[in-house]
Design an enzyme around this catalytic site. Sequence first.
Site, mmCIF file in Angstrom:
data_model
loop_
_atom_site.group_PDB
_atom_site.id
_atom_site.type_symbol
_atom_site.label_atom_id
_atom_site.label_comp_id
_atom_site.label_asym_id
_atom_site.label_seq_id
_atom_site.Cartn_x
_atom_site.Cartn_y
_atom_site.Cartn_z
ATOM 1 N N HIS A 37 91.689 144.248 27.697
ATOM 2 C CA HIS A 37 91.265 145.101 28.811
ATOM 3 C C HIS A 37 90.322 146.221 28.402
ATOM 4 O O HIS A 37 89.975 147.065 29.245
ATOM 5 C CB HIS A 37 92.465 145.739 29.498
ATOM 6 C CG HIS A 37 93.367 144.782 30.198
ATOM 7 N ND1 HIS A 37 93.209 144.422 31.520
ATOM 8 C CD2 HIS A 37 94.436 144.090 29.743
ATOM 9 C CE1 HIS A 37 94.162 143.564 31.852
ATOM 10 N NE2 HIS A 37 94.916 143.340 30.790
ATOM 11 N N LYS A 45 89.705 157.571 39.916
ATOM 12 C CA LYS A 45 90.069 156.742 38.760
ATOM 13 C C LYS A 45 90.484 157.702 37.661
ATOM 14 O O LYS A 45 90.357 158.919 37.835
ATOM 15 C CB LYS A 45 88.884 155.902 38.298
ATOM 16 C CG LYS A 45 87.570 156.707 38.168
ATOM 17 C CD LYS A 45 86.387 155.839 37.758
ATOM 18 C CE LYS A 45 85.760 155.070 38.876
ATOM 19 N NZ LYS A 45 85.812 153.629 38.722
ATOM 20 N N ARG A 46 91.017 157.182 36.547
ATOM 21 C CA ARG A 46 91.326 158.069 35.435
ATOM 22 C C ARG A 46 90.079 158.851 35.023
ATOM 23 O O ARG A 46 88.960 158.367 35.164
ATOM 24 C CB ARG A 46 91.847 157.256 34.241
ATOM 25 C CG ARG A 46 93.250 156.730 34.433
ATOM 26 C CD ARG A 46 94.228 157.876 34.653
ATOM 27 N NE ARG A 46 94.465 158.576 33.400
ATOM 28 C CZ ARG A 46 95.544 158.407 32.648
ATOM 29 N NH1 ARG A 46 96.502 157.593 33.027
ATOM 30 N NH2 ARG A 46 95.691 159.076 31.519
ATOM 31 N N LYS A 88 83.589 157.003 32.134
ATOM 32 C CA LYS A 88 83.534 156.757 33.587
ATOM 33 C C LYS A 88 82.568 157.724 34.268
ATOM 34 O O LYS A 88 82.208 157.543 35.432
ATOM 35 C CB LYS A 88 84.932 156.858 34.204
ATOM 36 C CG LYS A 88 85.897 155.766 33.687
ATOM 37 C CD LYS A 88 87.272 155.914 34.316
ATOM 38 C CE LYS A 88 88.327 154.988 33.724
ATOM 39 N NZ LYS A 88 88.273 153.610 34.244
ATOM 40 N N THR A 144 88.703 147.827 39.158
ATOM 41 C CA THR A 144 89.299 147.132 40.298
ATOM 42 C C THR A 144 89.198 148.017 41.530
ATOM 43 O O THR A 144 89.230 147.515 42.654
ATOM 44 C CB THR A 144 90.780 146.769 40.026
ATOM 45 O OG1 THR A 144 91.438 147.916 39.465
ATOM 46 C CG2 THR A 144 90.891 145.611 39.077
ATOM 47 N N LYS A 168 88.448 147.354 45.699
ATOM 48 C CA LYS A 168 89.235 147.902 46.816
ATOM 49 C C LYS A 168 88.332 148.635 47.803
ATOM 50 O O LYS A 168 88.470 148.491 49.023
ATOM 51 C CB LYS A 168 90.326 148.847 46.282
ATOM 52 C CG LYS A 168 91.379 148.127 45.451
ATOM 53 C CD LYS A 168 92.212 149.064 44.568
ATOM 54 C CE LYS A 168 92.923 148.253 43.488
ATOM 55 N NZ LYS A 168 93.457 149.093 42.394
HETATM 56 C C1 26V Z 1 95.347 151.553 26.013
HETATM 57 C C2 26V Z 1 96.080 152.387 25.270
HETATM 58 C C3 26V Z 1 95.617 152.688 23.941
HETATM 59 C C4 26V Z 1 96.728 153.104 23.082
HETATM 60 C C5 26V Z 1 97.522 154.183 23.715
HETATM 61 C C6 26V Z 1 98.117 153.772 24.997
HETATM 62 C C7 26V Z 1 97.242 152.910 25.797
HETATM 63 C C8 26V Z 1 97.617 152.617 27.067
HETATM 64 C C9 26V Z 1 96.864 151.786 27.818
HETATM 65 C C10 26V Z 1 95.739 151.251 27.287
HETATM 66 C C11 26V Z 1 95.008 150.285 28.107
HETATM 67 C C12 26V Z 1 93.750 150.800 28.575
HETATM 68 C C13 26V Z 1 92.996 149.657 29.047
HETATM 69 C C14 26V Z 1 92.812 149.641 30.523
HETATM 70 O O1 26V Z 1 93.528 150.187 31.330
HETATM 71 N N1 26V Z 1 91.791 148.947 30.859
HETATM 72 C C15 26V Z 1 91.375 148.794 32.213
HETATM 73 O O2 26V Z 1 91.877 147.534 32.646
HETATM 74 C C16 26V Z 1 91.533 147.264 33.980
HETATM 75 C C17 26V Z 1 92.208 145.970 34.359
HETATM 76 O O3 26V Z 1 91.687 144.926 33.611
HETATM 77 C C18 26V Z 1 90.032 147.197 34.113
HETATM 78 O O4 26V Z 1 89.702 146.985 35.453
HETATM 79 C C19 26V Z 1 89.390 148.506 33.638
HETATM 80 O O5 26V Z 1 87.988 148.386 33.632
HETATM 81 C C20 26V Z 1 89.870 148.816 32.245
HETATM 82 O O6 26V Z 1 89.422 150.098 31.837
#
Ligand code: 26V
Length: 822
Positions: free
Chosen positions: A370, A561-562, A567, A669, A673
Site C-alpha cells: 500500500h 485525508k491524513r 498529500k 480512495t 468517494k
Molecule cells: C504504515 C505504517 C508504517 C509503520 C508504522 C505503522 C504504519 C501503519 C500503517 C501503514 C500503512 C500506510 C499505508 C497506507 O495507508 N496506504 C494507503 O493505502 C490506501 C489503500 O490502498 C491507498 O488508497 C493510499 O493511497 C495509501 O496511502
Amino acid sequence: MKSATKDKTPAAFPPNPGSEALAAEILEVLKYRVGKDTTVATPYDWLTASIKAVRDRIIDHWISATKEAYEQQEKRVYYLSLEFLIGRLMRDAFSNFGLMNTVREALASLGVDFDVIAALEPDAALGNGGLGRLAACFMESMATVDIPAHGYGIRYANGMFRQEIQDGWQVELPETWLDHGNSWEFERRERAFEVGFGGSVESVTDKEGRLERHIWKPGERVLAVAYDTPVVGWRANRVNTLRLWSGMPVDPILLDKFNAGDHIGALAESNKADALSRVLYPADSHMAGQELRLRQEYFFSSASLQDILQRHLSQYGELESLPDKAAIHLNDTHPAIAVPELMRLLMDVHGMDFDRAWSITGRTFGYTNHTLLPEALESWPVPLFERLLPRHMQLVYAINAQVLLEARATGRFNDEQIARISLIQENGDRRVRMGNLAFVGSHSINGVSALHTDLMKKTVFADLHSLYPGRINNKTNGITPRRWLFQCNAGLTALAREAIGDRFLDDIEAIRDLDGFAGDAAFREKFAAVKRANKVRLAELVARRLGIRIDPSALFDIQIKRIHEYKRQLLNILEAVALYDQIRSHPERDWAPRVKLFGGKAAPSYHNAKLIIKLANDVARVINGDPAVRGLLKVVFVPNYNVSGAEVMMPGADLSEQISTAGMEASGTGNMKFALNGALTIGTLDGANVEIRERVGDDNIFIFGLKANEVAERRSGGYQPRAVIEGSPELSQALSAISSGVFSPGDPDRYRDLVSGLYDSDWFMVAADFDAYAAAQRTVDDVWRDPHDWNARAIRNVARVGWFSSDRTIREYAKDIWNVPA
Ligand code: 26V
C-alpha cells in the site's frame, strides 16, 4: 465443480417483519436483555435494543452461511489486517438487511427518533486511514459478492485518537469507543489461543543424533481471545465474520507473587497482555520500530493462523490441502510475520519438512503493498527480532538461504542485486525486511492502482520482480457503494432510482445509465437540489462544531485525508493565501465564492504535519476575520475527521482535492468517494486519479502538475526550488506573508522551517506545481460560474465511476489471486 461466477440470487431483501412486529421485538430486547422498561430507557438503551433486535435476525443468516461454507467444502478467504476502519455499523447492517425504514418506523411508533440514537453509536476507529478503510470496504464487498471470508485483526480498546484543535494546534485525546459496550460483538472465550514471546529454541534429535525438529520454548505467554462481529453483505446475501483478538493473561494474577507481597509484580503479566490490544499505533507513514508494535503483529498473526489451521484440520484432517481450501491475504506487511509463523506451525508442530511447508506457504499467501514511501516500509532490527521471536529468526534465515540460492542459480544477479533481494538488510544495523519476506512467501503481490503497481515493479521490488516475474499484479482499489452512496447520500440514490430504475443497486456499474441525463435540464435541476441539501447538512455540521457559518451556495472545496507532506495540504493552503491576496488586491473582479474545507489527523510525532494543521487554522482565522473577503473566501479546518465525518463531507463537496506529488499516493480512495457523490476532482496524475481521468474523461476533471516520471527527473536533475519560487510572484507573495507573521502575529518564526524547507529542498514539489495548481483553480472558477456546465460534469462523474466499486476489486482478487468463485 462450481462455476467461476456465482449464480445471481434474485435482487431481494430477506423477509421484512414489518414495523409493528419489529417494535415488539425491540421492546422485548429492551426489557429482557437490557433490563429496562420504556419509562426509564435512555437513548443508549434504545440504541442497544435496536441493534440487538436486528442482530438476532442477522444471526440466522450468519449461521447458515457458515454452515453452507462447511458443507460445500468451500474455499475460504482470510484477510489479515492490523486495521479495520469500519466506522459505525448500524446503518450499514440495517440498510443491507433492507430494514432501514422498518426500524425507523418501529422506533417512531415507540416515540424514539432513529437519527438521534444513530448519532450515539461510536465510530469503530480501528485504523489510521486508507489502508484500514479499504479493509472495511473489502469485508462488506466479500459478504456482498458471496465469498466465505473472515477478517482477522486486533480489538483495540483505544482506536484512533480523538483530535481536538486547541488554539489551532492538534491535541490527541484517547477515544474510548467501548465505554457503553459494543452490541455488535460476540465474545468467544472458548476461542482462545496461546501466543508466545522470547525464550529459546531446542533441537530434538533422533536416536542416531539426526535433527528431528525444533521446539520453541517461549519465555512469555499470553492468550488471544476472539471477539466476533457479523459483517452483512448487500441484501444479506451472506453474513461473514470479522474476528478481532484481545489480549488476556494466561493467569490473571500470579498468586504466589501476590501472597509474597509483590502486588505490582503479581499483575505484571496481566498488564503486558492488556497492552497488546490497548492501542492502535496512530502513525501510518513512519516506521517507528517499537517493540510493542512487533508484538502486536505477531500476536494477531499467530492467533489467526492457529485458528485457521484448527478449522482446516477439524474439517479435512490434514494440512496438505490448505492452499486449496484457504487463501490468506496479508494487508500490507503488518502481518508478514505470518509467513515464518505458518512455516513454524507446519514444521515444528505438524512435523512437515521445510520444502513441503514452503510450498504450502507460498501457495496460501497473497500480499498487497500500500505504499512505496521508504520511511513507511517495515523492517525490524535483527537483535530485537531474535530476542522476541528466536524460532522465527531461524526460519527467516532458512527462507533467505533458499531464496538467495535460487537467485544465484539464475546467474542473472550481481552482488548489489543479491543484497537487495536478501531478507536481511546488511548495511548499517542489520534488519529483517518485512516487504521482502511477504513477497517471497506469497504467490501474488499486488499494487493498488495501475501507476503504483508499475512503480512497484520499477522501484522497491525491481529485483524480486525480476527473480519471480509474473507475481506482481494490479488490483485498483474500490469503495463500497452501499456506505459511500446509498447510506451517505440518500437524496442522490433516490434521484438515480427515479431516473434509471433500481438496477444500479445490485450492479453499481449500471449507474452509467445516468450519463445521458447530464444533458437533461430538468434532471440537472434536481441533481443540483440534492447537492444543495447535502451542502446544507454539511454547513450545519460546521456551524454546530465550530460556530462558523458557511454559505451553501459557495463552491465547497474539500481536502480530507491524513495530513502528510506528500498529500500536499500545504499546496492547498498556499493557494488559499495567494487567492486571499488576489481578492484583496482586486476586489472588483468577479470572484467565485469559495469555502475551502480541510480535515485530517497528523501522526502525533510528525512535527511538520502538526505544523501544517496549525497553519491551516491560522490562515482560517485571519481570512475568516477579514471583512475584505467576506462572502468570497472562507477556510475551515473540521476537527476529528473520521468515517462518520466523511459520510457528511463527501456528499457535500463540489470540488475534491487529490493533489499529492505524482508517484507518491499509492491509490487514494477518497478520490473515488467524492466522484461517486458528484464532486469534480482537481488532481495530479497520481494513484487512481489516473484511472479516474480515463473513465470520467479529460473534460470532467481538472488535472495539473508534474507527472511521476517528471518528478523523478526533477529530483535527480538539480531541481532548484528557490529559482522556481522567485519566478512565481503569487507564491513568493504568499510565502513572504507567512514568513512575516501575517498569520502568526507575535510569532513570525512559527513557520520558518516549513518555509525554508520549500526554498531549500522542496522534496514534495510544492513550488514546482504551484503555478499549475493555481491556474487549474482559476479554470475551476470559470466552470463554476456556469452551473449547467458544472452540474453536467458532476453528473458524468457519478455516472462514470461505478467501476471503482470494491465489488469489482474483490471479484478481481477472487479470480486472479484467491481462486474462489465470486
Ligand atoms: C504504515 C505504517 C508504517 C509503520 C508504522 C505503522 C504504519 C501503519 C500503517 C501503514 C500503512 C500506510 C499505508 C497506507 O495507508 N496506504 C494507503 O493505502 C490506501 C489503500 O490502498 C491507498 O488508497 C493510499 O493511497 C495509501 O496511502
